[in-house]
Motif scaffolding. Structure first.
Motif, PDB file in Angstrom:
ATOM      1  N   GLN A 212       1.070  -1.116   0.240  1.00 32.24           N
ATOM      2  CA  GLN A 212       2.249  -1.980   0.382  1.00 32.24           C
ATOM      3  C   GLN A 212       3.206  -1.746  -0.788  1.00 32.24           C
ATOM      4  OE1 GLN A 212       3.774  -3.905   2.218  1.00 32.24           O
ATOM      5  NE2 GLN A 212       4.705  -5.618   1.124  1.00 32.24           N
ATOM      6  N   ASP A 213       2.662  -1.804  -2.011  1.00 31.54           N
ATOM      7  CA  ASP A 213       3.518  -1.583  -3.183  1.00 31.54           C
ATOM      8  C   ASP A 213       4.106  -0.192  -3.139  1.00 31.54           C
ATOM      9  OD1 ASP A 213       2.810  -4.027  -3.863  1.00 31.54           O
ATOM     10  OD2 ASP A 213       1.661  -3.516  -5.675  1.00 31.54           O
ATOM     11  N   ARG A 215       4.916   1.592  -0.627  1.00 33.85           N
ATOM     12  CA  ARG A 215       6.078   1.640   0.269  1.00 33.85           C
ATOM     13  C   ARG A 215       7.286   1.019  -0.413  1.00 33.85           C
ATOM     14  NH1 ARG A 215       2.414   0.624   4.345  1.00 33.85           N
ATOM     15  NH2 ARG A 215       2.790  -1.612   4.273  1.00 33.85           N
ATOM     16  N   LEU A 216       7.046  -0.121  -1.072  1.00 37.19           N
ATOM     17  CA  LEU A 216       8.162  -0.770  -1.776  1.00 37.19           C
ATOM     18  C   LEU A 216       8.749   0.182  -2.813  1.00 37.19           C
ATOM     19  CD1 LEU A 216       6.912  -4.422  -2.249  1.00 37.19           C
ATOM     20  CD2 LEU A 216       8.881  -3.641  -0.954  1.00 37.19           C
ATOM     21  N   ASP A 218       8.629   3.431  -2.904  1.00 37.80           N
ATOM     22  CA  ASP A 218       9.406   4.485  -2.234  1.00 37.80           C
ATOM     23  C   ASP A 218      10.785   3.970  -1.866  1.00 37.80           C
ATOM     24  OD1 ASP A 218       7.729   6.616  -2.381  1.00 37.80           O
ATOM     25  OD2 ASP A 218       6.552   6.012  -0.629  1.00 37.80           O
TER      26      ASP A 218
END
Lengths: 546, 950, 114
Positions: A212-213, A215-216, A218
């Motif tokens: 999740q992090d 993706r954030l 990116d």
């Protein structure tokens, strides 16, 4: 001793700030002290850049172990405080900035600095911003330095006034304010996801971030990239550039030719730092396409340009596109040649802008002055050039050539060499850069995931050279081979020497191509293995003094 | 090393010549001539080594990473060419000395001529293909300058531009080809490439590489379809034509073909392309040459045709053909150069080159006529002259080359046809210029030139004769040397003799001679035909290049306007969309799920607060166009709500800053508002054009999406689970012990991240300076001023005590805020803003004039002092050999006062305070001054024009 | 709470972007200012909303991070506010100058669809 050398890292930022502050005490009429201060400050910056270059290229000297010099501001340890990091790439960029700033400062003493108030303070602060952006190892601090250099560039862009300058800077400011907001969003997302602002720290914890992090992160990087690309002048985010650059005063726009490089530098720095395997910030094909489009559009604009500044502005766009395309190819071997090209194109465009500034004055005498009126207006008044001199055009059929005034000859040769450097034609260094770039690209045919990209790049490189050749040919002939130009233009030493200096820099790069390339290859390797950088930065956790 | 001297001499000489005094013809010519001769001697000195089959080498690393080095390499072929280039160069220098007019600025001419010679030698001696490309382009550049030498003449400019455009483009193709070739072979060294013929032929890239290389060669040697630049280049001074366009530059193409012959030749592709192009140029060139009016035009097209002949020979894959080609290179150089010189003499003495005007010059200038006759005969291929020999070999080759019947018949036939034409134009050339009735009304009275001017031509003609009569003794060794260098073991046996005996080729020559004469006679008798043809040829090239460029530029301009819009809205739209798209692509699947919000009273009130805030924001958006003041007020409302939000979520410093910034921004906007044009809401939504409505709809959608995206993203981050970041933990832990401050935000600003703050105040200062810079000479448009010329502030009735109390009171408050900043909400920035606000209030209450008559504010000094204070605080740490901006604190125990904690951060904060005061005041004051300026607006000063002298 | 906060940011952004795309300089400057409010709140929100925990070390000197709101975003926002204020002021002045020189308040210095 090394302890003191250590502080050199801060000089490129502190010196211009101090000198700018001191400059504010001297009112406009007192030109000599102001000139001396500006010159001295720029010289010190050049010296500092040279020292850093030496230290990073001689790791054995112990001053900079494996070519990286870390300076933690306020002696706060790395992830917490702000660090300045001078590695090879940063040192090269600093040296490049100094090499352009020094002649430009001298050039502007020839009355250019009198077109408006506070020229030199703003100039120094611009340098502070640029140097800081190259040196800082902290994302938010990078934002701050971007703001400094942008704010100063707003002021300098409007130096000399005139409708064209003000309206174009209105666009420039609006676009860059939007870009700054985007930048902030990106930084905020990254801080929210990673809890740090330090580049090295970010890179160190890049891999252990949760999906999740990740993706954030990116996303944050991608948003950042948009901001960088706007500053780097990549199509379709560069509409503001040609108008602004062709409107600004010659020395101003000459030093601006480093600004787009700052955007490119940030992309390289951040992109390689967090993820050397996939340096193409954020989805290679997209960036590659944008870069190629930038080259195409830039060449198109150059071919269509009517007067020198616009032509050179488009050349700046092309060079930015070239560097980015080479990066987006995603091959390790193209990085060093791309940097080489970047290092060459910056002083070349700067010199070309300076020459254009002088030639504009020459054109004013000729009847066929094709010139940006508003931009010229202030210049006319500044150089109190009289009425355009009417001179006979009746010498069209006798076989006696003109005796070119030394001034014109000099300008012509300078313009020619700038054109060769920018277009990447023999015998100057631009050619070497393009050749090594193409060789590297062909060499990496097996490596890259899209072999088609290699061919596109090669074609684009040669096409850009052709376009630049034709464009410079057209403008150059119109500029220097106008039969009417018989009045001897006043070429001041103060302007000629800087131009000559920049051209000599280009020639020097041509002669010293081998060593320069070796250094840049080392820099590229360092970019591909950022671990050394990361360790050097995070190792600064000295005990905090109570 | 002799090799280096050969290349360096000309360049050094060129540089020296450039610095000589203009119009010093003799000095120039002597220097240039000496340089050329010295180079020639250097070449000659190398003969013994080369004759023994040694390949003289010397190299220098340049860019090893890319395999680029300067490698000089002289074998027999290179030696022959170097000799050719230098010897003809020397002759041309001598010729030019007398050709150029005394008034001409010859330094430029000779220096570039020498530079060209150097580049040409660089090509010839290249042992590295990249280096060859380098010198190749240099010849293009120098020839550009030489062709455009008389750049005040339109056709010189055009000729130069066309030449550089074509050859430069070709050069880039050559570069591409060389790069491919080098990648195939794995090295750019000539030897390596020549050795790798099989690999090259087998490689899939071979066709591409070949075509690119051929493009380079053909453009350079003006082969069809690129022949057009050569005739246009005839605008150059004749010595240049004699050198570049007969002996040197145009030969570079065929030189390259011959040089790479072992590596590239021997495939059908090569045969097909090279032969057809060669044949085409041969025939078309010869045909076109027949119908030129300009002497040099005739020579130019005949050059095209002869180069086509060489290309054709090189295209046939037979060693004998190669020999013939190389032999013809030499011969063509000699007779064509002397012909150009003759043409130049005619031009020089009569003042015209128009065949229609000239005639009967044989009486006036017999020597010139004789020389021209011999040279023209050589060109036509008359026996006992060198042209004849190489042409014989050529004819022989055409007979034996073809495999298919078509070729067996076609090649010889076409070759003979070309021969016929060449005889015809040679005859025409000589007949029109020297025979027939003496021409009248020539610009000048024709007479023989000085002997020195004839000498070069004479020497060349003598060579023509010697080679033609005793080839084996004169040219034989050189030819075998050159051909052996290329062919090596494949070198064929061939006999050089003045009289080859009766066989097929001789018959072809005979046909060519007879046919040529008859053709010319026929044309003479049918003037009309000739004239028609003349007109056709003339029409073919009437400045089409200019029109082409013009059209292209126009097209580019239109395209460029399409892809680079000059409208800000479009740019901003693209930026917003780009940002949104990128964000969406990367973040779409990482958006957090919503949890049903539990509604509490607190929540409700907060919701109410933001209902107001949102309403304000939307209201601003809708009203900003027509009701600016209303919009501004609502904008202020939104800011107020933001301030409350900061206060709500335990950020007192932010709240303070926000509110004070809010106030100042409002004042600024109000000050600025009055200069914007009045805008009355005339158009009701019904009468909007559809395009406008579409645009608004588009923007509305974009805005909504962007807003939604931001909302989702921020929600994701708000509910993003995560331990407090190590940074904040560190800061909280260190603030009090390490920096002696309780207000962690303030400590962060002045200490942990003081560097950011330093930058921040720098930005503020820069902006203030810029504002002053912009407004200094700015005059508000008169119509935007208040009708009555009375300052609004003046009318405000205010008690005198208030006037005097504003500043002191505010000063005390701001100082207090500054000092408590380290431990409680406050700090330099807020304090500074408070005092600045006080200044502006003073302005508003009492009017600008009142203030400035009483207290002299020098805001820029405030800023300077502030910046110095902040920066020197940082540098102070150096004295303690600490890093920049290291916090130095001391506890001093003062009597009565007790323990006082002195910290450098306080000084730093004072710096911030001063900068903010100075900057804000400067901005506001320079805005306020506009109203004063406005009153005396009518004074005519160019808007933003700069008076430097003032 | 978070939801409202997020929606607020969304509203500010939306209105800001809308104004940013308008042709009049005054609209653009208001749009930029609204956007900067939105961004400031956004950065601020990154450090999780906390009520009644100002990052000012208490008298007892407790430094447990859970007792205080995250100071880092606050510091960043503060810098951002200041810089935003300065650049907005600059933009205002430039748009005034442009209006004075060109006679129009269109962002391109000339009316397109008059």
């Amino acid at each position: 001793m090394t302890a003191w050398l250590h502080h050199v890292t801060a000089l490129p930022i502190v010196v211009p700030l101090l000198s700018a502050a001191v400059l504010l005490f001297f009112s406009e009429p007192r030109r000599l002290p102001r000139a001396l201060i500006a010159l001295a400050s720029t010289l010190i910056q050049a010296a500092a850049a040279g020292t850093l270059l030496w230290m990073t290229s001689h790791p054995a000297s112990g001053a900079a172990p494996d070519g990286i010099l870390v300076y933690s501001i306020g002696s706060w340890p790395a992830p917490y405080g702000i660090v300045l990091v001078a590695d090879r790439l940063a040192a090269v960029m600093l040296a490049l900035t100094a090499a352009i700033a020094l002649p430009v400062v001298v050039y502007s003493f020839a009355q250019w600095d009198r077109l408006g108030v506070y020229y030199h303070p703003l100039f120094q602060l611009l340098l502070m911003g640029v140097n800081g952006a190259f040196l800082t190892g902290d994302l938010f601090n990078l934002f701050v330095f971007f703001e400094i250099l942008l704010a100063a560039s707003y002021g300098l862009l409007m130096h000399g006034g005139g409708t064209a300058r003000v309206t174009s800077s209105l666009h420039y400011i609006a676009v860059n304010l939007a870009a700054s907001l985007i930048f902030l969003i990106g930084v905020a997302v990254i801080y929210g996801a990673a809890g740090t602002l330090n580049l090295a720290d970010l890179a160190a914890h890049w891999d252990e971030a949760s999906p999740q992090d990740r993706r954030l992160l990116d996303g944050g990087l991608a948003v950042l990239a948009v901001a960088f690309l706007i500053k780097g002048g990549i199509w379709p985010l560069n509409f503001w550039l040609p108008t602004a650059y062709s409107a600004a005063a010659a020395p101003v726009v000459a030093v601006f030719s480093i600004l787009t490089k700052v955007g490119v530098y940030s992309i390289v720095r951040v992109g390689f730092m967090v993820d050397p395997s996939k340096p193409v910030l954020y989805g290679g094909s997209l960036l590659f396409a944008a870069a190629i489009a930038t080259m195409a559009v830039g060449s198109l604009g150059a071919l269509a340009a009517r007067h020198p500044p616009r032509l050179i502005a488009f050349s700046v766009i092309v060079s930015a596109g070239t560097v980015l395309a080479a990066l987006a190819l995603g091959s390790a071997s193209t990085l060093a040649p791309a940097l080489f090209y970047l290092v060459i194109s910056a002083p070349a465009t700067a010199a070309a802008f300076l020459v254009a500034g002088m030639a504009a004055r020459m054109q004013m005498h000729s009847v066929t002055a094709v010139l940006d009126r508003d931009g010229a207006e202030a210049t006319y008044t500044a150089f109190d050039v009289g009425e355009p001199a009417r001179s006979s055009a009746s010498m069209d059929d006798d076989e006696v050539g003109f005796i070119i005034p030394a001034g014109v000859a000099f300008l012509g040769l300078a313009f020619l060499s700038c054109g060769l450097l920018v277009a990447g034609l023999p015998p100057l260094a631009g050619f070497l850069a393009k050749v090594s770039l193409i060789v590297a690209a062909l060499g990496s045919l097996g490596v890259v995931q899209h072999p088609a990209h290699v061919w596109v790049l090669v074609v684009a490189l040669l096409g850009a050279s052709l376009a630049a050749l034709l464009a410079f040919l057209r403008i150059g002939v119109r500029l220097f081979w106008t039969a009417r130009e018989t009045t001897r233009p006043r070429v001041r030493m103060l302007e000629a020497v800087p131009v000559a200096f920049l051209v000599l820099v280009g020639i020097g790069l041509t002669v010293m191509a081998g060593p320069v390339m070796t250094y840049l290859t080392a820099a590229a390797r360092a970019l591909h293995q950022p671990d050394a950088y990361i360790h050097a930065v995070l190792a600064t956790s000295k005990p905090v003094q109570p | 090393m002799l090799l280096w001297l050969i290349v360096l001499f000309p360049f050094v000489g060129g540089v020296c010549t450039a610095f000589l005094r203009p119009n010093a013809r003799n000095a120039e010519a002597w220097l240039a001539g000496i340089v050329a001769l010295a180079t020639l001697c250097a070449v000659a000195l190398l003969y013994p080594q080369v004759a023994n089959g040694v390949i003289v080498r010397s190299s220098l690393e340049w860019l090893p990473q890319a395999g680029v080095r300067i490698a000089l390499r002289m074998d027999g072929f290179a030696w022959m060419f170097a000799g050719l280039v230098t010897s003809i160069g020397a002759l041309v220098v001598l010729y030019a000395r007398y050709y150029m007019s005394p008034a001409d600025p010859v330094p430029r001419f000779f220096s570039f001529l020498l530079a060209f010679m150097g580049s040409m030698l660089g090509i010839v001696l290249s042992g590295n293909l990249i280096q060859l490309v380098v010198f190749w382009e240099m010849t293009s550049l120098t020839s550009f300058v030489l062709i455009g030498y008389w750049y005040h003449r339109a056709e010189s400019r055009r000729g130069a531009i066309v030449a550089l455009s074509v050859t430069g483009t070709g050069g880039l193709c050559l570069l591409a080809g060389v790069l491919l070739l080098g990648h195939i072979v794995g090295s750019y060294e000539l030897d390596a490439v020549l050795a790798a013929a099989d690999r090259i032929h087998a490689h899939p890239w071979y066709p591409a590489a070949l075509v690119l290389l051929l493009l380079g060669a053909f453009t350079k040697s003006a082969q069809v379809p690129f022949q057009f630049w050569l005739p246009q280049a005839m605008a150059a001074p004749t010595p240049v034509s004699a050198y570049l366009h007969s002996a040197a530059m145009v030969k570079a193409g065929v030189f390259l073909l011959a040089r790479l012959w072992p590596a590239l030749a021997g495939t059908d592709l090569w045969f097909g392309i090279v032969c057809s192009v060669g044949m085409g140029s041969l025939v078309l060139g010869a045909c076109a040459a027949l119908f030129q009016r300009d002497i040099k035009g005739v020579l130019a097209y005949s050059t095209v045709s002869h180069l086509g002949l060489m290309t054709l020979l090189l295209g046939m894959d037979s060693p004998l053909a190669l020999v013939a080609a190389i032999f013809h290179m030499l011969n063509h150089a000699t007779f064509k150069a002397s012909l150009f010189m003759a043409a130049g003499i005619v031009d020089h003495e009569t003042g015209t080159r128009d065949l229609a005007r000239l005639g009967g010059l044989a009486r006036a200038m017999p020597i010139t006529a004789t020389l021209a006759l011999v040279a023209a005969a050589a060109m036509a291929g008359v026996p006992l002259l060198n042209g004849f020999l190489s042409k014989e070999m050529f004819f022989a080759e055409t007979i034996f080359a073809g495999e298919t019947p078509a070729l067996r018949i076609g090649l010889p036939a076409l070759a003979t046809l070309a021969g016929v034409f060449s005889v015809a134009y040679s005859t025409r050339f000589f007949h029109r210029v020297f025979l027939g009735p003496p021409a009248r009304d020539l610009p000048r009275e024709p007479h023989e030139p000085t002997h020195w001017m004839l000498a070069p031509s004479l020497i060349l003609v003598v060579i023509c004769l010697l080679v033609g009569i005793m080839p084996a003794q004169t040219i034989g060794p050189v030819l075998s040397l050159a051909t052996h260098a290329i062919l090596g073991s494949r070198q064929p046996a061939y006999s050089l003799s003045a009289w080859p005996g009766f066989h097929a080729p001789l018959a072809m020559s005979a046909i060519a001679l007879v046919g040529g004469f008859t053709l010319y006679a026929f044309l003479l008798s049918r003037r009309v035909l000739a004239r028609l043809a003349l007109r056709a040829v003339g029409a073919a090239r009437r400045h089409w290049f200019d029109r082409l460029t013009l059209r292209l530029v126009r097209t580019f301009d239109r395209l460029q306007r399409l892809v680079i819009s000059r409208r800000l809205q479009i740019q901003l739209l693209i930026i917003v969309i780009a940002c949104s798209v990128v964000g969406y692509l990367t973040l779409n699947n990482s958006i957090a799920r919503f949890s049903a919000p539990s509604i509490t009273v607190l929540e409700l009130s907060f919701a109410l607060l933001w209902i107001v805030g949102g309403a304000c924001a939307l209201g601003t958006a809708l009203q900003a166009k027509f009701h600016r003041l209303a919009a501004l007020i609502m904008f202020g409302g939104a800011g107020l709500v933001t301030f409350l939000t900061f206060a709500w979520f335990s950020a007192p410093d932010l709240a303070l800053t926000q509110i004070s910034v809010e106030v100042v921004t409002m004042v600024l906007m109000l000050l600025g508002l009055r200069w914007l044009p009045k805008r009355i809401d005339t158009m009701d939504p019904g009468r909007r054009t559809t395009r406008a409505r579409a645009r608004r709809l588009r923007d509305a959608i974009v805005a909504t999406l962007a807003g939604a995206g931001m909302a989702l993203l921020s929600y994701t981050l708000l509910v993003h689970p995560g331990a407090p970041s190590p940074l904040s933990e560190f800061f909280l832990a260190q603030a009090l012990p390490a920096s002696g401050g309780r207000n962690v935000v303030n400590v962060t600003l002045v200490d942990f991240r003081g560097f950011d703050t330093l930058g921040e105040i720098t930005v503020v200062a820069i902006v203030a300076l810029t504002v002053y810079k912009v407004l200094r000479r700015f005059r508000p448009p008169p119509e935007s001023l208040p009708g009555t010329a009375r300052d609004a502030a003046q009318t405000m009735i205010s008690p005198a005590t208030l006037r005097r109390l504003v500043l002191p009171a505010a000063g005390v408050i701001s100082l207090y805020v500054l000092l408590r900043g380290h431990n409680a909400p406050g700090g330099g920035f807020v304090g500074g803003l408070i005092l600045a606000t006080a200044f502006i209030v003073q302005y508003l209450v009492t009017g600008t004039l009142w203030v400035e008559s009483r207290l002299r504010i020098r805001p820029q000094y405030w800023m300077a002092v502030g910046l110095l204070a902040a920066a020197s605080t940082g540098c102070g740490a150096w004295l303690g050999s600490r890093a920049f901006l290291t916090n130095m604190s001391a506890h001093i125990d003062l009597p009565l006062v007790g323990d006082v904690h002195l910290s450098s951060t306080l000084l730093f904060d004072v710096g911030v305070y001063l900068v903010v005061i100075g900057a804000t005041t400067l901005i506001l004051v320079s805005l306020a001054h506009q109203s004063l300026r406005g009153r005396r607006a009518p004074e005519a000063e160019p808007v933003a024009g700069i008076r430097v002298r003032a | 709470m978070e939801l409202i906060f997020a929606i607020a940011i969304g509203l500010l952004t939306g209105s800001g972007v809308w104004l940013l795309l308008r042709p009049r300089t005054f609209q653009v400057i208001l749009g930029l200012s609204l956007l900067s409010y939105a961004v400031n709140l956004f950065i601020f929100g990154v450090g999780h909303l906390a009520v009644g925990k100002p990052p000012i070390i208490r008298a007892d000197g407790a430094t447990n991070a859970s007792l205080y709101a995250d100071p880092v975003p606050e510091a960043l926002v503060l810098t951002a506010i200041v810089i935003g204020f300065a650049t907005t002021a600059l933009f205002l002045v430039v748009l005034l100058a442009s209006r004075g020189l060109t006679g129009t308040d269109h962002v391109d210095g000339r009316e397109h669809d008059a």
